[in-house]
Structure formats: structure tokens, C-alpha cells
Write a protein that holds these residues in place. Structure first.
Motif, PDB file in Angstrom:
ATOM      1  N   VAL A 182     -38.186-105.148 -12.649  1.00 52.98           N
ATOM      2  CA  VAL A 182     -38.219-104.918 -11.029  1.00 52.98           C
ATOM      3  C   VAL A 182     -38.023-105.993 -10.132  1.00 52.98           C
ATOM      4  O   VAL A 182     -37.167-106.382  -9.343  1.00 52.98           O
ATOM      5  N   LEU A 183     -38.839-107.249 -10.331  1.00 54.20           N
ATOM      6  CA  LEU A 183     -38.545-108.321  -9.610  1.00 54.20           C
ATOM      7  C   LEU A 183     -37.295-109.055 -10.008  1.00 54.20           C
ATOM      8  O   LEU A 183     -36.761-109.882  -8.690  1.00 54.20           O
ATOM      9  N   LEU A 184     -36.864-108.973 -10.968  1.00 50.77           N
ATOM     10  CA  LEU A 184     -35.618-109.430 -11.521  1.00 50.77           C
ATOM     11  C   LEU A 184     -34.601-108.912 -10.428  1.00 50.77           C
ATOM     12  O   LEU A 184     -33.423-109.416 -10.000  1.00 50.77           O
ATOM     13  N   GLU A 185     -34.502-107.452 -10.344  1.00 46.03           N
ATOM     14  CA  GLU A 185     -33.660-106.748  -9.327  1.00 46.03           C
ATOM     15  C   GLU A 185     -33.880-107.237  -7.964  1.00 46.03           C
ATOM     16  O   GLU A 185     -32.939-107.451  -7.337  1.00 46.03           O
ATOM     17  N   GLY A 186     -35.078-107.572  -7.678  1.00 41.52           N
ATOM     18  CA  GLY A 186     -35.390-108.125  -6.355  1.00 41.52           C
ATOM     19  C   GLY A 186     -34.595-109.423  -6.130  1.00 41.52           C
ATOM     20  O   GLY A 186     -34.276-109.959  -5.138  1.00 41.52           O
ATOM     21  N   LEU A 187     -34.748-110.214  -7.097  1.00 45.20           N
ATOM     22  CA  LEU A 187     -34.049-111.591  -7.128  1.00 45.20           C
ATOM     23  C   LEU A 187     -32.394-111.356  -7.184  1.00 45.20           C
ATOM     24  O   LEU A 187     -31.708-112.096  -6.222  1.00 45.20           O
ATOM     25  N   LYS A 188     -32.027-110.596  -7.434  1.00 49.43           N
ATOM     26  CA  LYS A 188     -30.579-110.013  -7.412  1.00 49.43           C
ATOM     27  C   LYS A 188     -30.019-109.941  -6.184  1.00 49.43           C
ATOM     28  O   LYS A 188     -29.247-110.172  -5.458  1.00 49.43           O
ATOM     29  N   VAL A 189     -30.910-108.978  -5.330  1.00 55.73           N
ATOM     30  CA  VAL A 189     -30.703-108.826  -4.099  1.00 55.73           C
ATOM     31  C   VAL A 189     -30.659-109.916  -3.117  1.00 55.73           C
ATOM     32  O   VAL A 189     -30.116-110.190  -2.464  1.00 55.73           O
ATOM     33  N   SER A 190     -31.849-110.840  -3.356  1.00 55.95           N
ATOM     34  CA  SER A 190     -31.902-112.046  -2.784  1.00 55.95           C
ATOM     35  C   SER A 190     -30.878-113.029  -2.547  1.00 55.95           C
ATOM     36  O   SER A 190     -30.541-113.708  -1.678  1.00 55.95           O
ATOM     37  N   ILE A 191     -30.151-113.122  -3.791  1.00 52.57           N
ATOM     38  CA  ILE A 191     -29.083-113.855  -3.965  1.00 52.57           C
ATOM     39  C   ILE A 191     -27.655-113.276  -3.730  1.00 52.57           C
ATOM     40  O   ILE A 191     -26.695-113.908  -3.805  1.00 52.57           O
ATOM     41  N   GLY A 192     -27.740-112.138  -3.241  1.00 54.11           N
ATOM     42  CA  GLY A 192     -26.334-111.398  -2.841  1.00 54.11           C
ATOM     43  C   GLY A 192     -25.638-110.716  -3.886  1.00 54.11           C
ATOM     44  O   GLY A 192     -24.563-110.249  -3.869  1.00 54.11           O
ATOM     45  N   MET A 193     -26.108-110.543  -5.121  1.00 51.19           N
ATOM     46  CA  MET A 193     -25.777-110.085  -6.415  1.00 51.19           C
ATOM     47  C   MET A 193     -25.673-108.300  -6.128  1.00 51.19           C
ATOM     48  O   MET A 193     -24.597-107.684  -6.512  1.00 51.19           O
ATOM     49  N   VAL A 194     -26.624-107.969  -5.265  1.00 51.49           N
ATOM     50  CA  VAL A 194     -26.696-106.568  -4.923  1.00 51.49           C
ATOM     51  C   VAL A 194     -26.571-106.444  -3.331  1.00 51.49           C
ATOM     52  O   VAL A 194     -27.361-107.117  -2.826  1.00 51.49           O
ATOM     53  N   THR A 195     -25.672-105.737  -2.572  1.00 56.40           N
ATOM     54  CA  THR A 195     -25.714-105.789  -1.189  1.00 56.40           C
ATOM     55  C   THR A 195     -26.366-104.490  -0.860  1.00 56.40           C
ATOM     56  O   THR A 195     -25.609-103.273  -0.977  1.00 56.40           O
ATOM     57  N   ARG A 196     -27.344-104.655  -0.183  1.00 52.46           N
ATOM     58  CA  ARG A 196     -28.190-103.359   0.403  1.00 52.46           C
ATOM     59  C   ARG A 196     -29.009-104.033   1.454  1.00 52.46           C
ATOM     60  O   ARG A 196     -29.768-104.872   1.344  1.00 52.46           O
ATOM     61  N   ASP A 197     -29.097-103.480   2.733  1.00 51.00           N
ATOM     62  CA  ASP A 197     -29.922-103.427   3.941  1.00 51.00           C
ATOM     63  C   ASP A 197     -31.340-103.111   3.365  1.00 51.00           C
ATOM     64  O   ASP A 197     -31.766-102.044   3.435  1.00 51.00           O
ATOM     65  N   LEU A 198     -32.137-103.960   3.012  1.00 44.47           N
ATOM     66  CA  LEU A 198     -33.511-103.725   2.494  1.00 44.47           C
ATOM     67  C   LEU A 198     -34.747-104.280   3.253  1.00 44.47           C
ATOM     68  O   LEU A 198     -35.422-103.533   3.487  1.00 44.47           O
ATOM     69  N   LEU A 199     -34.790-105.524   3.770  1.00 42.86           N
ATOM     70  CA  LEU A 199     -35.809-105.987   4.357  1.00 42.86           C
ATOM     71  C   LEU A 199     -35.319-106.802   6.025  1.00 42.86           C
ATOM     72  O   LEU A 199     -34.176-107.136   5.928  1.00 42.86           O
TER      73      LEU A 199
END
Length: 220
Positions: free
Chosen positions: A203-220
């Protein structure tokens, strides 16, 4: 690019070029100075070039994996426990506990090896041991065994007590999403008094992917 969630006992690694995931014991990580490009976790700053806070990675990873706009996610690691609660798509609350969750995952793994237990073959006990953390709970196990309980029963009651502590820490939700290696422990997941949805170790790796822009989603 190498992404890493480096905890106390295990490192979860992802190669973004190949899309492969690996689980490595922290003690087996190379000591030659090689670093992950992005990292999170207790040892993330030690092995990572750029660091993302664990709660941030957990929140972003949970929002990327869970479709419901309102949920509670609990991460159970070797050293501590963390939770994040979303309401209507926004973070409502989060918390981090290394006291009640002290060495929880590590202690469970240690007990399994020491007593040579198969958690998949053990039943959830009707009662738990009154424990406050993983480390202090070991003495409660010894006391139970001295008083006539089997080793497997005492450990099962210990694990149920640990699960109940985590459940209460996360706010006692009706449904609990679970992150971490303990998702693979059926005795632990079955000890929660609620519906449990296991998301696994990554799960935290998925969060890293979001953090570096690999996943584009308005999360925080």
C-alpha cells in the motif's frame, strides 16, 4: 526508477521500469551506498534519495486502492501501527502509535518461529490476553503457559489482544482495511471484531507512486 517502503524488518521494493515488486529483509539490503530513488518507511531516509512521510504514503496509497470515499485503513508493521480515516474523499483523521503497537509484527513473527506455530491451522480464541503492546505482551504469554494454557492457545490469545488494540486505535470501525505483512496471518485478520479487507504489503508503495505522479488522482 526504484521505489522503496523500508520498514524495520522488511523492505518492499518496486522497479518502475519493469513493474516488478520484491520483498527483501532489511538486513540483506546492500551496504554499498546504493539508494532507492524514492522511499518511505522507518528506514526510508537511510536508504532513499528522496523521502515521503509514512502517513502521507499510507493515505495516498489507500485512496488509490480503495474505491469508497469513506474508509478506515490500518497499517500494522513490525515496529508500529498507523491509521488513516477518510470521509467523503478527504482525510478526516490519522494517527501513529509506536507504544501500544510497539514491535507488534516483529513479536508475532518471533513467537511463530520460537514455538513453531502454524497460524493458518489455529482457531481464533474466544478471549484475548489483556496486553498493551507486543513487547510487554510476551510476559502475559509466559504467565498463561505457567498457569496451564498451551503455548498455541496463549499465543492465539496474545494475537487477538494485539488485533483488538489496533481496532480500538483505529476508531473501532465497522469495516477495516488492513495494510502490511500481517494480512497474510489468518489468525490475526480473523481476530478483529469487524469486517476486514486485506490490501497486502504494497500500500505505501502505491502511495509513493501517487507522490511522484505515476498515478494521477486528487488525493490530499
Amino acid at each position: 526508477m526504484l521505489l522503496a517502503d523500508i520498514g524495520t524488518s522488511y523492505a518492499k521494493l518496486m522497479d518502475t521500469e519493469t513493474g516488478t515488486y520484491r520483498l527483501v529483509a532489511v538486513r540483506d539490503l546492500p551496504a554499498d551506498g546504493r539508494r532507492a530513488d524514492w522511499a518511505t518507511g522507518h528506514n526510508g531516509k537511510r536508504f532513499g534519495g528522496r523521502y515521503v512521510n509514512e502517513l502521507t504514503a499510507l493515505a495516498r496509497g489507500g485512496a488509490a486502492l480503495i474505491e469508497e470515499p469513506s474508509f478506515t485503513l490500518l497499517d500494522c508493521g513490525s515496529r508500529d501501527i498507523k491509521f488513516v480515516r477518510y470521509e467523503n474523499g478527504a482525510v478526516k483523521d490519522m494517527g501513529w502509535n509506536d507504544e501500544c503497537g510497539a514491535s507488534m509484527g516483529f513479536t508475532i513473527e518471533l513467537l511463530q518461529r520460537y514455538y513453531q506455530l502454524d497460524f493458518g491451522a489455529m482457531s481464533v480464541p474466544p478471549r484475548s490476553l489483556p496486553i498493551t503492546c507486543g513487547v510487554l505482551g510476551i510476559s502475559a504469554i509466559f504467565d498463561a503457559v505457567v498457569n496451564g494454557q498451551s503455548e498455541s492457545e496463549a499465543v492465539a490469545r496474545f494475537i487477538k489482544g494485539i488485533a483488538l488494540n489496533g481496532y480500538q486505535f483505529a476508531g473501532s470501525p465497522d469495516t477495516l482495511y488492513l495494510s502490511g505483512g500481517l494480512c497474510e496471518n489468518p489468525l490475526f485478520t480473523g481476530s478483529f471484531p469487524c469486517t476486514v479487507v486485506c490490501l497486502g504489503r504494497w500500500v505505501l508503495l502505491e502511495g509513493l507512486k501517487v507522490s511522484i505522479g505515476m498515478v494521477t488522482r486528487d488525493l490530499l
